[in-house]
Write an enzyme that holds these catalytic residues in place. Structure first.
Site, PDB file in Angstrom:
ATOM      1  N   ASP A  65      -5.653  -0.396  -2.107  1.00 28.85           N
ATOM      2  CA  ASP A  65      -6.385  -1.287  -3.012  1.00 28.85           C
ATOM      3  C   ASP A  65      -7.717  -1.760  -2.457  1.00 28.85           C
ATOM      4  O   ASP A  65      -7.939  -1.755  -1.246  1.00 28.85           O
ATOM      5  CB  ASP A  65      -5.545  -2.531  -3.290  1.00 28.85           C
ATOM      6  N   GLY A 124       0.777  -1.243   0.000  1.00 30.34           N
ATOM      7  CA  GLY A 124       0.000   0.000   0.000  1.00 30.34           C
ATOM      8  C   GLY A 124       0.802   1.283   0.000  1.00 30.34           C
ATOM      9  O   GLY A 124       0.385   2.286  -0.572  1.00 30.34           O
ATOM     10  N   ARG A 158      -4.865   0.554  -7.043  1.00 34.03           N
ATOM     11  CA  ARG A 158      -3.636   1.156  -6.500  1.00 34.03           C
ATOM     12  C   ARG A 158      -3.070   2.241  -7.408  1.00 34.03           C
ATOM     13  O   ARG A 158      -2.366   3.148  -6.967  1.00 34.03           O
ATOM     14  CB  ARG A 158      -2.542   0.093  -6.314  1.00 34.03           C
ATOM     15  N   ASP A 184      -5.422   1.784  10.497  1.00 36.64           N
ATOM     16  CA  ASP A 184      -6.843   1.564  10.768  1.00 36.64           C
ATOM     17  C   ASP A 184      -6.968   1.055  12.211  1.00 36.64           C
ATOM     18  O   ASP A 184      -6.948   1.847  13.154  1.00 36.64           O
ATOM     19  CB  ASP A 184      -7.341   0.575   9.698  1.00 36.64           C
TER      20      ASP A 184
END
Ligand code: IMP
Ligand code: MG
Length: 179
Positions: A162, A47, A168, A106
Protein backbone atom coordinates in the site's frame (compact mmCIF):
# COMPACT_ATOMS: atom_id res chain seq x y z
CA UNK A 1 -3.17 0.30 -16.93
CA UNK A 2 0.43 1.48 -17.36
CA UNK A 3 0.15 4.39 -14.89
CA UNK A 4 -2.02 5.01 -11.85
CA UNK A 5 -2.49 7.80 -9.37
CA UNK A 6 -2.78 7.11 -5.63
CA UNK A 7 -3.28 10.04 -3.27
CA UNK A 8 -0.81 12.67 -4.55
CA UNK A 9 1.59 10.36 -6.40
CA UNK A 10 1.89 8.70 -9.80
CA UNK A 11 3.03 5.11 -10.15
CA UNK A 12 4.09 3.15 -13.22
CA UNK A 13 3.79 -0.56 -13.87
CA UNK A 14 6.80 -2.51 -12.66
CA UNK A 15 6.06 -6.21 -12.09
CA UNK A 16 3.05 -7.44 -14.08
CA UNK A 17 0.62 -10.00 -12.67
CA UNK A 18 2.02 -12.76 -14.92
CA UNK A 19 5.52 -12.27 -13.54
CA UNK A 20 4.25 -12.20 -9.95
CA UNK A 21 2.44 -15.45 -10.55
CA UNK A 22 5.59 -17.10 -11.97
CA UNK A 23 7.63 -15.90 -8.96
CA UNK A 24 5.02 -17.21 -6.50
CA UNK A 25 4.83 -20.55 -8.27
CA UNK A 26 8.58 -21.01 -8.27
CA UNK A 27 8.88 -20.10 -4.58
CA UNK A 28 6.08 -22.50 -3.61
CA UNK A 29 7.90 -25.26 -5.54
CA UNK A 30 11.12 -24.56 -3.66
CA UNK A 31 9.27 -24.77 -0.34
CA UNK A 32 7.46 -27.95 -1.43
CA UNK A 33 10.82 -29.52 -2.30
CA UNK A 34 12.62 -28.32 0.84
CA UNK A 35 11.69 -31.35 2.94
CA UNK A 36 10.04 -29.24 5.66
CA UNK A 37 7.54 -31.20 7.76
CA UNK A 38 4.14 -29.90 8.97
CA UNK A 39 4.98 -26.25 8.29
CA UNK A 40 3.19 -23.40 10.00
CA UNK A 41 3.18 -20.41 7.67
CA UNK A 42 2.92 -17.05 9.39
CA UNK A 43 1.85 -14.24 7.10
CA UNK A 44 2.63 -10.68 8.11
CA UNK A 45 -0.48 -8.56 7.73
CA UNK A 46 -1.61 -6.49 6.00
CA UNK A 47 0.85 -6.41 3.12
CA UNK A 48 1.35 -10.16 2.68
CA UNK A 49 -2.33 -11.14 2.42
CA UNK A 50 -2.43 -11.74 -1.35
CA UNK A 51 1.05 -13.24 -1.52
CA UNK A 52 0.22 -15.61 1.35
CA UNK A 53 -3.06 -16.65 -0.27
CA UNK A 54 -1.35 -17.36 -3.60
CA UNK A 55 1.60 -19.24 -2.06
CA UNK A 56 -0.71 -21.36 0.11
CA UNK A 57 -2.74 -22.48 -2.89
CA UNK A 58 0.44 -23.97 -4.39
CA UNK A 59 1.69 -25.71 -1.23
CA UNK A 60 1.35 -29.49 -1.41
CA UNK A 61 3.07 -30.38 1.90
CA UNK A 62 0.84 -32.47 4.22
CA UNK A 63 -0.52 -30.73 7.34
CA UNK A 64 0.48 -27.24 6.23
CA UNK A 65 -1.11 -24.55 8.43
CA UNK A 66 -1.30 -20.78 8.23
CA UNK A 67 -1.62 -18.06 10.84
CA UNK A 68 -1.32 -14.28 10.76
CA UNK A 69 0.36 -11.53 12.70
CA UNK A 70 -0.07 -7.86 12.13
CA UNK A 71 2.82 -5.44 12.32
CA UNK A 72 3.25 -1.96 11.00
CA UNK A 73 6.26 0.31 10.53
CA UNK A 74 5.50 2.42 7.47
CA UNK A 75 3.87 5.79 7.24
CA UNK A 76 3.46 7.16 3.72
CA UNK A 77 6.48 6.12 1.66
CA UNK A 78 8.99 6.04 4.56
CA UNK A 79 9.71 3.63 7.38
CA UNK A 80 9.16 5.15 10.82
CA UNK A 81 11.93 3.04 12.34
CA UNK A 82 9.69 1.57 15.02
CA UNK A 83 7.47 -1.46 14.57
CA UNK A 84 4.08 -1.73 16.20
CA UNK A 85 2.60 -5.13 16.91
CA UNK A 86 -1.11 -4.83 16.27
CA UNK A 87 -2.23 -8.48 16.38
CA UNK A 88 -0.08 -11.19 17.98
CA UNK A 89 0.10 -14.95 17.56
CA UNK A 90 -2.75 -16.68 19.33
CA UNK A 91 -1.85 -20.36 18.83
CA UNK A 92 0.89 -22.42 20.49
CA UNK A 93 3.85 -22.40 18.11
CA UNK A 94 6.41 -24.24 20.25
CA UNK A 95 8.31 -26.94 18.34
CA UNK A 96 6.79 -25.84 15.04
CA UNK A 97 8.57 -25.36 11.72
CA UNK A 98 7.70 -21.75 10.95
CA UNK A 99 7.82 -20.15 7.51
CA UNK A 100 7.37 -16.38 7.62
CA UNK A 101 5.62 -14.88 4.60
CA UNK A 102 6.44 -11.21 3.97
CA UNK A 103 5.42 -9.00 1.08
CA UNK A 104 8.63 -6.97 1.13
CA UNK A 105 11.76 -6.71 3.23
CA UNK A 106 13.31 -3.26 3.22
CA UNK A 107 15.50 -2.18 6.17
CA UNK A 108 14.86 -5.44 8.01
CA UNK A 109 13.48 -3.70 11.12
CA UNK A 110 10.17 -5.57 10.85
CA UNK A 111 11.98 -8.87 10.35
CA UNK A 112 14.18 -8.27 13.43
CA UNK A 113 11.03 -7.66 15.48
CA UNK A 114 9.33 -10.81 14.18
CA UNK A 115 12.41 -12.92 14.90
CA UNK A 116 12.70 -11.59 18.44
CA UNK A 117 9.00 -12.35 19.04
CA UNK A 118 9.27 -15.90 17.64
CA UNK A 119 12.52 -16.78 19.37
CA UNK A 120 10.75 -16.47 22.74
CA UNK A 121 8.32 -19.20 21.69
CA UNK A 122 10.74 -22.16 21.42
CA UNK A 123 9.95 -22.87 17.80
CA UNK A 124 11.82 -25.73 16.08
CA UNK A 125 12.88 -23.76 13.02
CA UNK A 126 12.21 -20.45 11.29
CA UNK A 127 12.50 -19.86 7.56
CA UNK A 128 11.80 -16.54 5.88
CA UNK A 129 10.10 -16.09 2.52
CA UNK A 130 9.62 -12.67 0.98
CA UNK A 131 8.14 -11.71 -2.34
CA UNK A 132 10.33 -8.61 -2.70
CA UNK A 133 13.69 -7.66 -1.21
CA UNK A 134 15.29 -4.20 -1.20
CA UNK A 135 18.87 -5.37 -0.94
CA UNK A 136 20.45 -1.89 -0.84
CA UNK A 137 18.53 -0.74 2.21
CA UNK A 138 18.75 -4.01 4.17
CA UNK A 139 20.54 -3.47 7.49
CA UNK A 140 19.88 -6.77 9.30
CA UNK A 141 22.20 -9.76 9.40
CA UNK A 142 19.36 -12.30 9.37
CA UNK A 143 19.62 -14.43 6.25
CA UNK A 144 16.53 -14.69 4.07
CA UNK A 145 15.72 -18.18 2.84
CA UNK A 146 13.38 -17.48 -0.07
CA UNK A 147 13.49 -14.27 -2.11
CA UNK A 148 11.01 -13.78 -4.94
CA UNK A 149 12.70 -10.80 -6.52
CA UNK A 150 15.36 -8.32 -5.43
CA UNK A 151 14.47 -4.77 -6.35
CA UNK A 152 16.19 -1.37 -6.15
CA UNK A 153 15.28 1.06 -3.41
CA UNK A 154 12.06 2.23 -5.12
CA UNK A 155 8.73 2.60 -3.36
CA UNK A 156 6.29 0.02 -4.73
CA UNK A 157 2.55 -0.60 -4.41
CA UNK A 158 -0.01 -3.18 -5.50
CA UNK A 159 -0.57 -6.89 -4.87
CA UNK A 160 -1.05 -6.27 -1.15
CA UNK A 161 1.45 -3.40 -0.83
CA UNK A 162 0.00 0.00 0.00
CA UNK A 163 0.68 3.69 -0.15
CA UNK A 164 -1.05 5.02 2.97
CA UNK A 165 -3.49 2.09 2.88
CA UNK A 166 -4.55 2.32 -0.77
CA UNK A 167 -3.37 0.35 -3.79
CA UNK A 168 -3.42 -3.08 -2.12
CA UNK A 169 -6.06 -4.35 -4.56
CA UNK A 170 -4.00 -3.72 -7.70
CA UNK A 171 -3.14 -7.01 -9.46
CA UNK A 172 0.24 -5.73 -10.72
CA UNK A 173 3.08 -4.14 -8.73
CA UNK A 174 3.76 -0.49 -9.56
CA UNK A 175 6.67 1.75 -8.63
CA UNK A 176 6.74 5.42 -7.79
CA UNK A 177 7.34 7.47 -10.89
CA UNK A 178 10.26 9.89 -10.70
CA UNK A 179 9.01 13.30 -11.75
P1 IMP B 1 11.29 -2.92 6.93
O1 IMP B 1 10.90 -3.09 8.36
O2 IMP B 1 12.01 -1.62 6.69
O3 IMP B 1 12.08 -4.09 6.38
O4 IMP B 1 9.98 -2.74 6.10
C1 IMP B 1 9.11 -3.80 5.92
C2 IMP B 1 7.68 -3.34 5.82
O5 IMP B 1 7.56 -2.00 5.35
C3 IMP B 1 6.97 -4.21 4.81
O6 IMP B 1 6.34 -5.29 5.44
C4 IMP B 1 5.99 -3.25 4.17
O7 IMP B 1 4.79 -3.28 4.89
C5 IMP B 1 6.61 -1.90 4.31
N1 IMP B 1 7.30 -1.50 3.06
C6 IMP B 1 8.63 -1.49 2.80
N2 IMP B 1 8.89 -1.05 1.56
C7 IMP B 1 7.68 -0.78 1.00
C8 IMP B 1 7.28 -0.31 -0.31
O8 IMP B 1 8.09 -0.05 -1.22
N3 IMP B 1 5.95 -0.18 -0.49
C9 IMP B 1 5.01 -0.45 0.46
N4 IMP B 1 5.35 -0.89 1.68
C10 IMP B 1 6.67 -1.06 1.96
MG1 MG C 1 4.12 -5.29 5.54
Amino acid sequence: MQQIKLHDKTFEIYIPETEISAIVHSMANQINNSGVKDPLFIAIMNGAFLFAADVMRKITIPNAEISFIKLSSYSGTETTGTVNQLIGISNDISNRNIIILEDIIDTGITLNKIMSLLKKENVADIKIATLLFKQESYKSNISIDYIGKSIPNDFVVGYGLDYDEIGRNLPHIYKLKNE
